[in-house]
Design a protein around this motif. Structure first.
Motif, short mmCIF file in Angstrom:
data_model
loop_
_atom_site.label_atom_id
_atom_site.label_comp_id
_atom_site.label_asym_id
_atom_site.label_seq_id
_atom_site.Cartn_x
_atom_site.Cartn_y
_atom_site.Cartn_z
N LEU A 38 48.64 13.68 -44.00
CA LEU A 38 47.35 13.74 -44.68
C LEU A 38 46.37 12.72 -44.10
O LEU A 38 45.18 13.02 -43.89
CB LEU A 38 47.53 13.50 -46.18
N SER A 39 46.85 11.52 -43.82
CA SER A 39 45.98 10.49 -43.26
C SER A 39 45.49 10.88 -41.87
O SER A 39 44.30 10.77 -41.56
CB SER A 39 46.72 9.15 -43.19
N SER A 42 42.99 13.71 -42.15
CA SER A 42 41.68 13.26 -42.63
C SER A 42 40.88 12.62 -41.50
O SER A 42 39.68 12.86 -41.36
CB SER A 42 41.86 12.27 -43.78
N LEU A 45 39.76 15.38 -39.18
CA LEU A 45 38.70 16.16 -39.81
C LEU A 45 37.36 15.43 -39.75
O LEU A 45 36.31 16.05 -39.50
CB LEU A 45 39.07 16.47 -41.26
N LEU A 46 37.39 14.12 -39.96
CA LEU A 46 36.15 13.35 -39.89
C LEU A 46 35.55 13.41 -38.48
O LEU A 46 34.34 13.59 -38.31
CB LEU A 46 36.43 11.89 -40.28
#
Length: 333
Positions: A38-39, A42, A45-46
């Motif tokens: 997840l990290s 993220s 995705l950023l």
């Protein structure tokens, strides 16, 4: 008589070295793997979102600049309805930088002083209510600041403008011709009020993290309260104050409605901060986007790309400054 010896074998205890080798080989618990995924997702995705924004702005900006009959960087005009259109960002870039610099010069010393007062001078009964009010100021919408600036701040700026013109008008920067005080200085003061709570809150939390042993050691050596702040508190929180200043500068650079409400825009660069005129990227986009044609919107997007690049450069400079002064950060305390 047979003598039998029994040897008690202790149960096997996992060694820390084995756990470290298993972790190093990537054998972790399911929760750790999920959190890592997840990290990492993220972060990726950023980066994808930032790249998509940059590609969109660049594409639309290229369409606008290719049709521009003037120099995009130096033209003192914004007329996108002619054929061919003529527009440039010289006035907008100047106004954005000047108003933000004025806001930072006014807000940063006051914000740091308030943060130091709340953390090292004010009693708890007083610091609590003041900190609560500052938190409320950070949540006020920008349009409210703009209405307050137009109805309250602007009419009361004439006295200050007259005083500056009387005593500092010889510099040219504070010369005033008696017009309405809807100039860059008023915009800078309003932006300073808006970014003051952000810088104060972040600086206050950083100063609270100063190790108590540092302050007690300075007091034990006979330092005064100000010497403790100067030798122990400010060096420890320098990186945090820089980060707080960059957050405030980011809001000042992109502020829209408050500037549009207070400023009287024109496509001229005034030498004096007290003369009406000038403009900013965000103010120009907000005031012209609704009535702009497709070509005009591409021109506004091109100016937004410049603001995007300026923001990235400011953040990059802040990161570089913090990296150079990481010996003052709390991680090495």
């Amino acid at each position: 008589m047979d003598i039998s010896t029994k040897t008690d074998v202790p149960p096997s205890v996992p060694r820390p070295e084995a756990d470290e080798r298993r972790t190093a080989r990537g054998v972790t618990r399911p929760g750790d793997r999920i959190f890592l995924a997840l990290s990492r997702g993220s972060g990726i995705l950023l980066l994808v979102v930032m790249a998509a924004i940059a590609v969109f702005l660049t594409y639309r900006a290229c369409l606008a600049i290719s049709a521009d009959d003037g120099n995009f960087l130096t033209t003192f005009e914004w007329n996108t309805n002619t054929d061919p259109p003529v527009f440039g960002i010289a006035v907008l870039a100047f106004g954005t930088v000047v108003s933000s610099v004025v806001a930072m010069v006014l807000a940063l010393p006051i914000a740091v002083a308030i943060a130091l007062f709340l953390t090292h001078y004010a009693p708890r009964r007083l610091s609590g209510p003041i900190a609560y009010v500052i938190d409320l100021l950070a949540a006020v919408p920008s349009i409210v600041y703009g209405l307050w600036g137009a109805l309250i701040l602007v009419p009361h700026m004439q006295g200050l403008y007259g005083w500056l013109d009387q005593f500092l008008g010889w510099t040219g920067i504070f010369a005033w011709n008696g017009g309405a005080p809807r100039a860059m200085l008023t915009v800078g003061i309003l932006l300073a009020i808006m970014i003051l709570p952000i810088i104060t809150n972040v600086s206050r939390e950083v100063f609270r993290q100063v190790p108590r042993m540092h302050e007690e050691a300075a007091l034990a050596l006979g330092a005064t309260r100000w010497e403790v702040v100067r030798m122990a508190v400010l060096p420890f929180g320098r990186s945090g104050v820089i980060s707080a200043a960059m957050l405030g500068l980011g809001r000042a650079l992109g502020e829209t409605m408050a500037v549009a409400t207070v400023l009287s825009p024109s496509y001229d660069i005034q030498a004096s901060l007290l003369d009406p005129g000038g403009g900013t990227f965000a103010q120009n986009i907000a005031s012209k986007f609704g009535e702009a044609s497709v070509q005009g919107r591409d021109a506004l997007i091109a100016s937004g790309l410049v603001l995007f690049v300026i923001t990235l450069l400011v953040n990059g400079a802040a990161r570089a400054i913090i990296a150079r002064r990481k010996e003052y950060s709390g991680a090495n305390a």
